[in-house]
Design a protein around this motif. Structure first.
Motif, PDB file in Angstrom:
ATOM      1  N   VAL A 167       0.851  -1.178   0.000  1.00 16.90           N
ATOM      2  CA  VAL A 167       0.000   0.000   0.000  1.00 16.90           C
ATOM      3  C   VAL A 167       0.894   1.237   0.000  1.00 16.90           C
ATOM      4  O   VAL A 167       1.832   1.345   0.766  1.00 16.90           O
ATOM      5  CB  VAL A 167      -0.924   0.009   1.241  1.00 16.90           C
ATOM      6  CG1 VAL A 167      -1.713   1.280   1.325  1.00 16.90           C
ATOM      7  CG2 VAL A 167      -1.819  -1.201   1.231  1.00 16.90           C
ATOM      8  N   VAL A 168       0.577   2.144  -0.870  1.00 18.63           N
ATOM      9  CA  VAL A 168       1.333   3.385  -0.971  1.00 18.63           C
ATOM     10  C   VAL A 168       0.739   4.398  -0.015  1.00 18.63           C
ATOM     11  O   VAL A 168      -0.466   4.585   0.043  1.00 18.63           O
ATOM     12  CB  VAL A 168       1.273   3.934  -2.414  1.00 18.63           C
ATOM     13  CG1 VAL A 168       1.982   5.261  -2.515  1.00 18.63           C
ATOM     14  CG2 VAL A 168       1.854   2.931  -3.384  1.00 18.63           C
ATOM     15  N   ARG A 169       1.586   5.055   0.757  1.00 19.11           N
ATOM     16  CA  ARG A 169       1.122   6.103   1.664  1.00 19.11           C
ATOM     17  C   ARG A 169       1.365   7.450   1.010  1.00 19.11           C
ATOM     18  O   ARG A 169       2.445   7.728   0.526  1.00 19.11           O
ATOM     19  CB  ARG A 169       1.854   6.030   2.991  1.00 19.11           C
ATOM     20  CG  ARG A 169       1.512   4.772   3.754  1.00 19.11           C
ATOM     21  CD  ARG A 169       2.002   4.900   5.180  1.00 19.11           C
ATOM     22  NE  ARG A 169       1.697   3.688   5.884  1.00 19.11           N
ATOM     23  CZ  ARG A 169       0.669   3.555   6.694  1.00 19.11           C
ATOM     24  NH1 ARG A 169      -0.131   4.556   6.924  1.00 19.11           N
ATOM     25  NH2 ARG A 169       0.440   2.416   7.302  1.00 19.11           N
ATOM     26  N   VAL A 170       0.350   8.255   0.969  1.00 22.39           N
ATOM     27  CA  VAL A 170       0.428   9.563   0.339  1.00 22.39           C
ATOM     28  C   VAL A 170       0.301  10.618   1.430  1.00 22.39           C
ATOM     29  O   VAL A 170      -0.680  10.647   2.162  1.00 22.39           O
ATOM     30  CB  VAL A 170      -0.691   9.734  -0.710  1.00 22.39           C
ATOM     31  CG1 VAL A 170      -0.572  11.071  -1.405  1.00 22.39           C
ATOM     32  CG2 VAL A 170      -0.647   8.595  -1.718  1.00 22.39           C
ATOM     33  N   PHE A 171       1.321  11.476   1.516  1.00 22.93           N
ATOM     34  CA  PHE A 171       1.343  12.504   2.541  1.00 22.93           C
ATOM     35  C   PHE A 171       1.086  13.861   1.919  1.00 22.93           C
ATOM     36  O   PHE A 171       1.509  14.154   0.822  1.00 22.93           O
ATOM     37  CB  PHE A 171       2.695  12.528   3.251  1.00 22.93           C
ATOM     38  CG  PHE A 171       2.919  11.320   4.119  1.00 22.93           C
ATOM     39  CD1 PHE A 171       2.451  11.293   5.415  1.00 22.93           C
ATOM     40  CD2 PHE A 171       3.570  10.204   3.619  1.00 22.93           C
ATOM     41  CE1 PHE A 171       2.640  10.183   6.217  1.00 22.93           C
ATOM     42  CE2 PHE A 171       3.764   9.088   4.405  1.00 22.93           C
ATOM     43  CZ  PHE A 171       3.295   9.077   5.714  1.00 22.93           C
ATOM     44  N   PHE A 172       0.363  14.687   2.642  1.00 22.02           N
ATOM     45  CA  PHE A 172       0.092  16.049   2.214  1.00 22.02           C
ATOM     46  C   PHE A 172       0.255  16.923   3.448  1.00 22.02           C
ATOM     47  O   PHE A 172      -0.520  16.812   4.397  1.00 22.02           O
ATOM     48  CB  PHE A 172      -1.335  16.151   1.649  1.00 22.02           C
ATOM     49  CG  PHE A 172      -1.672  17.501   1.118  1.00 22.02           C
ATOM     50  CD1 PHE A 172      -1.177  17.907  -0.107  1.00 22.02           C
ATOM     51  CD2 PHE A 172      -2.472  18.364   1.836  1.00 22.02           C
ATOM     52  CE1 PHE A 172      -1.487  19.148  -0.611  1.00 22.02           C
ATOM     53  CE2 PHE A 172      -2.786  19.617   1.345  1.00 22.02           C
ATOM     54  CZ  PHE A 172      -2.292  20.004   0.123  1.00 22.02           C
ATOM     55  N   GLY A 173       1.270  17.739   3.448  1.00 20.66           N
ATOM     56  CA  GLY A 173       1.516  18.602   4.600  1.00 20.66           C
ATOM     57  C   GLY A 173       1.833  17.808   5.853  1.00 20.66           C
ATOM     58  O   GLY A 173       1.449  18.192   6.950  1.00 20.66           O
ATOM     59  N   HIS A 202      -3.520  12.528   3.288  1.00 20.26           N
ATOM     60  CA  HIS A 202      -4.603  13.308   2.708  1.00 20.26           C
ATOM     61  C   HIS A 202      -5.665  12.336   2.182  1.00 20.26           C
ATOM     62  O   HIS A 202      -5.388  11.502   1.331  1.00 20.26           O
ATOM     63  CB  HIS A 202      -4.067  14.195   1.577  1.00 20.26           C
ATOM     64  CG  HIS A 202      -5.028  15.230   1.144  1.00 20.26           C
ATOM     65  ND1 HIS A 202      -5.969  14.991   0.173  1.00 20.26           N
ATOM     66  CD2 HIS A 202      -5.213  16.516   1.554  1.00 20.26           C
ATOM     67  CE1 HIS A 202      -6.697  16.076  -0.010  1.00 20.26           C
ATOM     68  NE2 HIS A 202      -6.256  17.017   0.810  1.00 20.26           N
ATOM     69  N   PRO A 203      -6.900  12.428   2.666  1.00 20.25           N
ATOM     70  CA  PRO A 203      -7.948  11.464   2.297  1.00 20.25           C
ATOM     71  C   PRO A 203      -8.195  11.341   0.793  1.00 20.25           C
ATOM     72  O   PRO A 203      -8.391  10.252   0.281  1.00 20.25           O
ATOM     73  CB  PRO A 203      -9.196  11.979   3.010  1.00 20.25           C
ATOM     74  CG  PRO A 203      -8.684  12.839   4.110  1.00 20.25           C
ATOM     75  CD  PRO A 203      -7.384  13.411   3.635  1.00 20.25           C
ATOM     76  N   GLU A 204      -8.188  12.463   0.062  1.00 22.20           N
ATOM     77  CA  GLU A 204      -8.423  12.398  -1.378  1.00 22.20           C
ATOM     78  C   GLU A 204      -7.290  11.667  -2.091  1.00 22.20           C
ATOM     79  O   GLU A 204      -7.531  10.893  -3.020  1.00 22.20           O
ATOM     80  CB  GLU A 204      -8.596  13.802  -1.951  1.00 22.20           C
ATOM     81  CG  GLU A 204      -9.893  14.463  -1.530  1.00 22.20           C
ATOM     82  CD  GLU A 204      -9.989  15.895  -2.032  1.00 22.20           C
ATOM     83  OE1 GLU A 204      -9.204  16.285  -2.925  1.00 22.20           O
ATOM     84  OE2 GLU A 204     -10.859  16.615  -1.519  1.00 22.20           O
ATOM     85  N   ALA A 205      -6.061  11.907  -1.660  1.00 24.32           N
ATOM     86  CA  ALA A 205      -4.914  11.233  -2.266  1.00 24.32           C
ATOM     87  C   ALA A 205      -4.956   9.736  -1.963  1.00 24.32           C
ATOM     88  O   ALA A 205      -4.636   8.908  -2.825  1.00 24.32           O
ATOM     89  CB  ALA A 205      -3.613  11.844  -1.764  1.00 24.32           C
TER      90      ALA A 205
END
Length: 167
Positions: free
Chosen positions: A1-7, A11-14
Motif C-alpha cells: 500500500v502506498v502512503r500519500v502525505f500532504f503537509g 490526505h484522504p483524497e490522495a
C-alpha cells in the motif's frame, strides 16, 4: 500500500485516488487474463476467431471504464489496443499502444504490439503497393517498428516488461 502525505499528514483524497488506481490495476490485470485465455482458445482444435471477437466485445466497455477511472495506467491502453486490433480497428489499436508507451516508456507489451503492427502493415503495403498508392496511404516505414522493438528489449532487460511475451 502506498502512503500519500500532504503537509505531513495522510490526505484522504490522495489515499482514495491511490486506492482507486490500485483496484483499477487489479481489474485490468484480471481482464488481461481473460483476454489471454480467449486468445489461446483460437489455437485449440475447436477454437474460432469469432469467439475471440465476442470476448473482446464484452471486455471493451469494462476496459474503457477502467481507463476512465485511471487514465494514467498504461495497462488499460495496452489492453484496449489489443481489443481494437482483434476487432480490426488497427489505427485505434496503434493510437492506444502509442498512448500506453507515452504513459510508461518501460512497458514492453505495447512496444512489441506496436512494432508487430507496424511491421505487418509495412509488409502488406509492400505487397499491394499499386493499389494502396491509389488510395493515398500515409507513409509507413520500419524505422518506428525497429525503435519500438529496441525499446521493448531494453524494458525486458531491465525486468520491466516480462508480461510482453504473452502477446
Amino acid at each position: 500500500v502506498v502512503r500519500v502525505f500532504f503537509g505531513g499528514a495522510l490526505h484522504p483524497e490522495a489515499i482514495e485516488r491511490t486506492r482507486l488506481r490500485d483496484v483499477t490495476y487489479l481489474e485490468l490485470d484480471n481482464l488481461r487474463t481473460v483476454l489471454d485465455q480467449a486468445a489461446l482458445v483460437v489455437y485449440s482444435k475447436d477454437g474460432d476467431y469469432e469467439s475471440l471477437v465476442r470476448t473482446s466485445d464484452e471486455l471493451r466497455p469494462r476496459i474503457e471504464s477502467c481507463i476512465t477511472r485511471s487514465p494514467d495506467l498504461s495497462l488499460g491502453h495496452t489492453l484496449l489496443g489489443r481489443v481494437w486490433e482483434i476487432q480490426g480497428w488497427l489505427e485505434k489499436a496503434e493510437a492506444e499502444w502509442r498512448r500506453a508507451i507515452e504513459l510508461d516508456a518501460d512497458a514492453a507489451a505495447p512496444r512489441l504490439a506496436l512494432a508487430r503492427l507496424l511491421l505487418e502493415t509495412s509488409y502488406l503495403a509492400s505487397l499491394t503497393f499499386g493499389e494502396i498508392s491509389r488510395m493515398g496511404p500515409r507513409p509507413m516505414g520500419s524505422g518506428d517498428a525497429e525503435r519500438q522493438i529496441q525499446g521493448a528489449i531494453e524494458a525486458i532487460t531491465r525486468g520491466k516488461g516480462i508480461d510482453a511475451v504473452q502477446l
